[in-house]
Design an enzyme around this catalytic site. Sequence first.
Site, PDB file in Angstrom:
ATOM      1  N   LYS A  57      -9.050  -3.583  -3.325  1.00  0.00           N
ATOM      2  CA  LYS A  57      -7.773  -4.306  -3.380  1.00  0.00           C
ATOM      3  C   LYS A  57      -7.937  -5.816  -3.379  1.00  0.00           C
ATOM      4  O   LYS A  57      -6.983  -6.546  -3.667  1.00  0.00           O
ATOM      5  CB  LYS A  57      -6.872  -3.862  -2.216  1.00  0.00           C
ATOM      6  CG  LYS A  57      -6.455  -2.397  -2.338  1.00  0.00           C
ATOM      7  CD  LYS A  57      -5.486  -1.970  -1.250  1.00  0.00           C
ATOM      8  CE  LYS A  57      -5.210  -0.475  -1.371  1.00  0.00           C
ATOM      9  NZ  LYS A  57      -4.308   0.030  -0.337  1.00  0.00           N
ATOM     10  N   PHE A  76       1.150   9.920   5.352  1.00  0.00           N
ATOM     11  CA  PHE A  76      -0.113  10.639   5.213  1.00  0.00           C
ATOM     12  C   PHE A  76      -0.439  11.409   6.503  1.00  0.00           C
ATOM     13  O   PHE A  76      -0.745  12.602   6.472  1.00  0.00           O
ATOM     14  CB  PHE A  76      -1.223   9.639   4.889  1.00  0.00           C
ATOM     15  CG  PHE A  76      -2.579  10.254   4.682  1.00  0.00           C
ATOM     16  CD1 PHE A  76      -3.076  10.480   3.408  1.00  0.00           C
ATOM     17  CD2 PHE A  76      -3.375  10.590   5.771  1.00  0.00           C
ATOM     18  CE1 PHE A  76      -4.334  11.045   3.220  1.00  0.00           C
ATOM     19  CE2 PHE A  76      -4.632  11.163   5.589  1.00  0.00           C
ATOM     20  CZ  PHE A  76      -5.109  11.394   4.317  1.00  0.00           C
ATOM     21  N   PHE A  94      -9.549   4.860  11.123  1.00  0.00           N
ATOM     22  CA  PHE A  94      -8.857   4.794   9.835  1.00  0.00           C
ATOM     23  C   PHE A  94      -9.095   6.081   9.045  1.00  0.00           C
ATOM     24  O   PHE A  94      -8.150   6.689   8.548  1.00  0.00           O
ATOM     25  CB  PHE A  94      -9.316   3.575   9.029  1.00  0.00           C
ATOM     26  CG  PHE A  94      -8.623   3.480   7.699  1.00  0.00           C
ATOM     27  CD1 PHE A  94      -7.295   3.075   7.612  1.00  0.00           C
ATOM     28  CD2 PHE A  94      -9.273   3.850   6.525  1.00  0.00           C
ATOM     29  CE1 PHE A  94      -6.632   3.023   6.388  1.00  0.00           C
ATOM     30  CE2 PHE A  94      -8.620   3.803   5.296  1.00  0.00           C
ATOM     31  CZ  PHE A  94      -7.301   3.390   5.241  1.00  0.00           C
ATOM     32  N   ASP A 149      -1.857  -0.577   5.954  1.00  0.00           N
ATOM     33  CA  ASP A 149      -2.201  -0.093   7.305  1.00  0.00           C
ATOM     34  C   ASP A 149      -3.693  -0.167   7.616  1.00  0.00           C
ATOM     35  O   ASP A 149      -4.084  -0.039   8.778  1.00  0.00           O
ATOM     36  CB  ASP A 149      -1.726   1.360   7.492  1.00  0.00           C
ATOM     37  CG  ASP A 149      -2.483   2.318   6.593  1.00  0.00           C
ATOM     38  OD1 ASP A 149      -2.460   2.104   5.366  1.00  0.00           O
ATOM     39  OD2 ASP A 149      -3.108   3.246   7.106  1.00  0.00           O
ATOM     40  N   ASP A 200       0.838  -1.199   0.000  1.00  0.00           N
ATOM     41  CA  ASP A 200       0.000   0.000   0.000  1.00  0.00           C
ATOM     42  C   ASP A 200       0.876   1.253   0.000  1.00  0.00           C
ATOM     43  O   ASP A 200       2.050   1.192   0.383  1.00  0.00           O
ATOM     44  CB  ASP A 200      -0.873  -0.044   1.265  1.00  0.00           C
ATOM     45  CG  ASP A 200      -1.622   1.245   1.509  1.00  0.00           C
ATOM     46  OD1 ASP A 200      -2.225   1.761   0.562  1.00  0.00           O
ATOM     47  OD2 ASP A 200      -1.597   1.724   2.662  1.00  0.00           O
ATOM     48  N   ASP A 204      -0.335   5.056   0.953  1.00  0.00           N
ATOM     49  CA  ASP A 204      -0.582   6.009   2.045  1.00  0.00           C
ATOM     50  C   ASP A 204      -0.470   5.344   3.411  1.00  0.00           C
ATOM     51  O   ASP A 204      -1.186   4.402   3.711  1.00  0.00           O
ATOM     52  CB  ASP A 204      -1.994   6.615   1.920  1.00  0.00           C
ATOM     53  CG  ASP A 204      -2.183   7.263   0.560  1.00  0.00           C
ATOM     54  OD1 ASP A 204      -1.222   7.833   0.039  1.00  0.00           O
ATOM     55  OD2 ASP A 204      -3.300   7.170   0.013  1.00  0.00           O
TER      56      ASP A 204
END
Lengths: 202, 202
Positions: free
Chosen positions: B138, B22, B48, B149, B14, B16
């Site tokens: 994904k 981020f 998140f 994450d 991934d 970010d």
Amino acid sequence: MTHFGIKKLLVLVDLDQTLADFEGHFLEKYKEKYPGEPYIELKDRETFYIGDQYEQMEEGLSKKVKTIYTTEGFFRDLPPLEGACKAVLEMEEMDGVEVFICSSPLFQYKYSSKEKYEWVEHHLGKNWINKLILTRDKTMVTGNILIDDKVKVTGAVHPPAWTHIVFTACHNKHIRLRDKKRLDNWTDGSWRALIEDFKKRI
Amino acid sequence: MTHFGIKKLLVLVDLDQTLADFEGHFLEKYKEKYPGEPYIELKDRETFYIGDQYEQMEEGLSKKVKTIYTTEGFFRDLPPLEGACKAVLEMEEMDGVEVFICSSPLFQYKYSSKEKYEWVEHHLGKNWINKLILTRDKTMVTGNILIDDKVKVTGAVHPPAWTHIVFTACHNKHIRLRDKKRLDNWTDGSWRALIEDFKKRI
């Protein structure tokens, strides 16, 4: 493919020259910008990469070809192929079928990456932003079928999860496919029979 | 995963908050733009989606939060997390390992889609444009491992092909993971042991 235990047919559909009229739009814009240069009629197009055939015709033309499809707005303004959007929207509504758009942005991604999202939003609807997958390697994407005008789709995963259905285009119509089926258009209803046939197999 | 009969470990990483900072960049830009507004220290971040926690703190703040990460340049300018790019470049050089970057653009894709390509080109190199996959789902991507994450990565394919390794971030460090491993950072070398361990299993 399974979705919480329910088997669904996952269909990947390419964008350029499968849903969107890349070749027709290219020729129009090319003639406008280079009225004095030779061009190739769609019926005579033969290579996947358009620049290759123009370069064969006259050295240096591939550079001019490239200026057309790397111009801002080129991908955003591609007209849909006849019946393409209607077919994809209907396909998504079929029981047990889920559709994703699977497209390769140009290596010169400056405009093409964003404009592919714009195209999908404009022609299919805002929610289809969730259904666009941008990748230069389509073998990395999971699915039961990939409908794509490129005859050889290769990459890191061999063999890929999907069965490749070749969408007929000016540049591939002369190629004899030994081991792949074709879909010739979105208008004669044959896409529906194809999907129903694959649904039976999963 | 196989590549012409040779088994390779396909690793999806991934962007970010796994490769790019981020949260840190957001907080810096937010404080700059809204010096009078309350903010959440990174150690206290818990959800998140960053807007959710700001909205809980004060009604209306999620709109201000959104103006930060939808601004032109936000994604392009994200600093890499410590050791992230070096680790990914070294991972790609390991025998029998192939790495792809797998990232979700914002639904407001206007800047984020192009800027993710810019980030990858700038920090990993031009050829990595071929290794960036943009998708809002994904689970549609094939691989052996996804390092991400986000604790819950769901979508059309269930279960997905990959094993999810949770990359530790301020917003997920308090979450107890029953069935998933963690990778805490890119600096202590533990990523290498993790990859070697997965290589043995394929």
